[in-house]
Write a protein that holds these residues in place. Structure first.
Motif, short mmCIF file in Angstrom:
data_model
loop_
_atom_site.label_atom_id
_atom_site.label_comp_id
_atom_site.label_asym_id
_atom_site.label_seq_id
_atom_site.Cartn_x
_atom_site.Cartn_y
_atom_site.Cartn_z
N LEU A 38 -0.63 -18.62 0.32
CA LEU A 38 -1.94 -18.92 -0.59
C LEU A 38 -1.41 -19.23 -2.24
O LEU A 38 0.39 -19.23 -2.69
CB LEU A 38 -2.80 -17.45 -1.12
CG LEU A 38 -2.04 -16.36 -1.73
CD1 LEU A 38 -0.70 -16.03 -2.85
CD2 LEU A 38 -2.63 -15.28 -0.70
N ASP A 39 -1.87 -19.70 -3.27
CA ASP A 39 -1.54 -20.10 -4.79
C ASP A 39 -1.86 -19.06 -5.65
O ASP A 39 -2.80 -18.38 -5.68
CB ASP A 39 -2.78 -20.76 -5.45
CG ASP A 39 -2.80 -21.68 -6.53
OD1 ASP A 39 -2.01 -20.58 -7.59
OD2 ASP A 39 -3.44 -22.40 -6.84
N LEU A 40 -0.38 -18.73 -5.38
CA LEU A 40 -0.04 -17.17 -6.47
C LEU A 40 -0.59 -16.88 -8.16
O LEU A 40 -0.81 -16.02 -8.23
CB LEU A 40 1.53 -16.92 -6.28
CG LEU A 40 2.29 -16.07 -6.43
CD1 LEU A 40 2.11 -14.76 -6.16
CD2 LEU A 40 3.86 -15.87 -6.51
N MET A 41 -0.42 -18.59 -8.89
CA MET A 41 -0.64 -18.40 -10.23
C MET A 41 -2.43 -18.20 -9.81
O MET A 41 -3.16 -16.70 -10.55
CB MET A 41 -0.79 -19.93 -10.31
CG MET A 41 0.59 -19.74 -10.89
SD MET A 41 1.63 -19.13 -11.04
CE MET A 41 3.39 -18.81 -10.46
N GLN A 42 -3.13 -18.46 -9.42
CA GLN A 42 -4.63 -18.26 -9.24
C GLN A 42 -5.00 -16.60 -8.37
O GLN A 42 -5.61 -16.11 -9.32
CB GLN A 42 -5.59 -19.48 -8.14
CG GLN A 42 -5.63 -20.13 -9.09
CD GLN A 42 -6.73 -20.61 -8.00
OE1 GLN A 42 -7.73 -21.03 -7.47
NE2 GLN A 42 -6.60 -22.51 -7.88
N LEU A 43 -4.23 -16.28 -7.67
CA LEU A 43 -3.75 -14.60 -7.40
C LEU A 43 -3.63 -13.76 -8.55
O LEU A 43 -4.75 -12.85 -8.69
CB LEU A 43 -3.17 -14.16 -6.35
CG LEU A 43 -3.35 -12.61 -5.78
CD1 LEU A 43 -4.71 -12.98 -5.36
CD2 LEU A 43 -2.07 -12.47 -4.98
N PHE A 44 -2.50 -14.36 -9.76
CA PHE A 44 -2.90 -13.81 -10.67
C PHE A 44 -3.68 -13.61 -11.62
O PHE A 44 -4.80 -12.16 -12.30
CB PHE A 44 -1.57 -13.64 -11.48
CG PHE A 44 -0.05 -13.75 -10.93
CD1 PHE A 44 -0.27 -12.75 -9.93
CD2 PHE A 44 0.81 -14.51 -11.04
CE1 PHE A 44 1.42 -12.47 -9.78
CE2 PHE A 44 1.81 -14.60 -10.47
CZ PHE A 44 2.51 -13.59 -9.75
N ASP A 45 -4.34 -14.50 -11.29
CA ASP A 45 -6.18 -14.94 -12.88
C ASP A 45 -6.72 -13.91 -12.08
O ASP A 45 -7.43 -13.38 -12.57
CB ASP A 45 -6.43 -16.70 -12.58
CG ASP A 45 -5.14 -17.40 -12.94
OD1 ASP A 45 -3.89 -16.91 -13.76
OD2 ASP A 45 -5.16 -18.08 -12.97
N ARG A 46 -7.09 -14.57 -10.81
CA ARG A 46 -8.07 -13.53 -10.14
C ARG A 46 -8.31 -11.93 -10.32
O ARG A 46 -9.04 -10.86 -9.77
CB ARG A 46 -8.41 -13.99 -8.67
CG ARG A 46 -9.08 -15.33 -9.28
CD ARG A 46 -9.77 -15.62 -7.56
NE ARG A 46 -10.48 -15.04 -7.30
CZ ARG A 46 -11.03 -15.57 -5.74
NH1 ARG A 46 -10.31 -16.93 -5.12
NH2 ARG A 46 -11.97 -14.76 -5.40
N THR A 47 -6.85 -11.34 -10.80
CA THR A 47 -6.55 -9.55 -9.82
C THR A 47 -6.37 -9.24 -11.55
O THR A 47 -5.38 -8.16 -10.97
CB THR A 47 -5.72 -8.80 -8.56
OG1 THR A 47 -4.59 -9.96 -8.88
CG2 THR A 47 -6.00 -10.11 -7.53
N GLY A 48 -5.94 -9.78 -12.47
CA GLY A 48 -5.84 -8.70 -13.69
C GLY A 48 -4.69 -9.18 -14.38
O GLY A 48 -3.51 -8.39 -15.06
N GLY A 49 -3.81 -10.34 -13.33
CA GLY A 49 -2.37 -10.03 -13.85
C GLY A 49 -1.63 -11.46 -14.61
O GLY A 49 -2.98 -11.83 -15.09
N ALA A 50 -1.15 -11.45 -15.07
CA ALA A 50 -0.37 -12.59 -15.60
C ALA A 50 0.79 -13.50 -15.19
O ALA A 50 1.62 -12.87 -15.00
CB ALA A 50 0.07 -11.96 -17.60
N ARG A 51 0.00 -15.09 -15.38
CA ARG A 51 1.19 -15.62 -14.95
C ARG A 51 2.67 -15.39 -15.79
O ARG A 51 2.69 -15.32 -17.34
CB ARG A 51 1.23 -17.25 -15.03
CG ARG A 51 -0.53 -17.42 -13.76
CD ARG A 51 -1.04 -18.94 -14.74
NE ARG A 51 -2.13 -19.55 -13.52
CZ ARG A 51 -2.40 -20.57 -13.21
NH1 ARG A 51 -2.21 -21.26 -13.49
NH2 ARG A 51 -3.40 -20.21 -12.71
N PRO A 52 4.18 -15.85 -14.67
CA PRO A 52 5.26 -15.88 -15.88
C PRO A 52 5.24 -16.39 -16.94
O PRO A 52 5.67 -16.05 -17.87
CB PRO A 52 5.92 -15.80 -14.64
CG PRO A 52 5.84 -16.37 -13.12
CD PRO A 52 4.31 -16.15 -13.48
N ALA A 53 4.84 -17.69 -17.29
CA ALA A 53 4.05 -18.03 -18.91
C ALA A 53 3.76 -17.25 -19.76
O ALA A 53 3.98 -17.56 -20.93
CB ALA A 53 4.30 -19.56 -18.70
#
Length: 199
Positions: A38-53
């Motif tokens: 899956l698109d890991l960055m979008q998963l972060f976006d949609r579950t309250g996480g932050a992208r590494p950058a």
């Protein structure tokens, strides 16, 4: 027989560090694995996480210590600054999805091959030639890199939706369908092993 849904980003260092331990655990317990890139960055976006950058420097500094610690502990070669990271996860994900549907090859080897190519070999896993090469090496028709695009794109998007609905929020993330038990991270594989042994 247990069934494990494995949600992963194809450029995840932690999925690389999982190596083939999931597959060995599944074989020991007669469990099946469904790979769900899956698109890991979008998963972060949609579950309250932050992208590494976008993470606080303290988090990234810790990550930069923890990854090489685990690589050394697991005796796995790894580059902390691969030449093609980050790269587009979609093309390799589509290839994995198409290969899994086609069957006939080593799907676990293909997944690990992409992760190894990114984190050890300095290869761009978004490149068509790299994708075809890895498909061939693991027993799949290299034409899947092209013919699997439409289906791959659709399932890739659905995998993200399913991950969010199922409670996944990172990579690697393992969910046992029969029990709903969730395990986040390569360092939870021993707990997954214990859980499967209890079924």
């Amino acid at each position: 027989m247990a069934n494990i849904d494995y949600y992963l980003g194809m450029i995840s260092p932690w999925s690389y560090l999982a190596g083939d331990r999931l597959e060995k655990i599944a074989a020991r317990h007669g469990a099946t694995i469904t790979y769900k890139p899956l698109d890991l960055m979008q998963l972060f976006d949609r579950t309250g996480g932050a992208r590494p950058a976008d993470r606080h420097p303290s988090r990234n500094e810790y990550r930069n210590q923890e990854i090489p610690r685990w690589a050394e502990f697991l005796n796995m070669p790894m580059q902390m600054k691969p030449a093609f990271f980050p790269t587009n996860m979609a093309p390799s994900s589509y290839a994995v999805i198409a290969a899994q549907q086609a069957g006939g090859g080593n799907i676990a080897g293909l997944v690990q091959g992409f992760l190894h190519a990114c984190w050890v070999e300095d290869r761009n896993i978004a490149d068509d030639d790299v994708i075809r090469d890895l498909l061939t090496k693991h027993g799949f028709d290299p034409k899947l890199a092209d013919s699997g695009l439409l289906t791959g794109a659709d399932i890739y998007s659905r995998n993200l939706d399913e991950a969010v609905q199922s409670g996944a929020f990172g990579s690697p993330f393992y969910i046992v369908r029969e029990t709903g038990q969730r395990f986040f991270g390569q360092d939870r594989l021993d707990l997954l092993d214990r859980h499967l042994a209890s079924l």
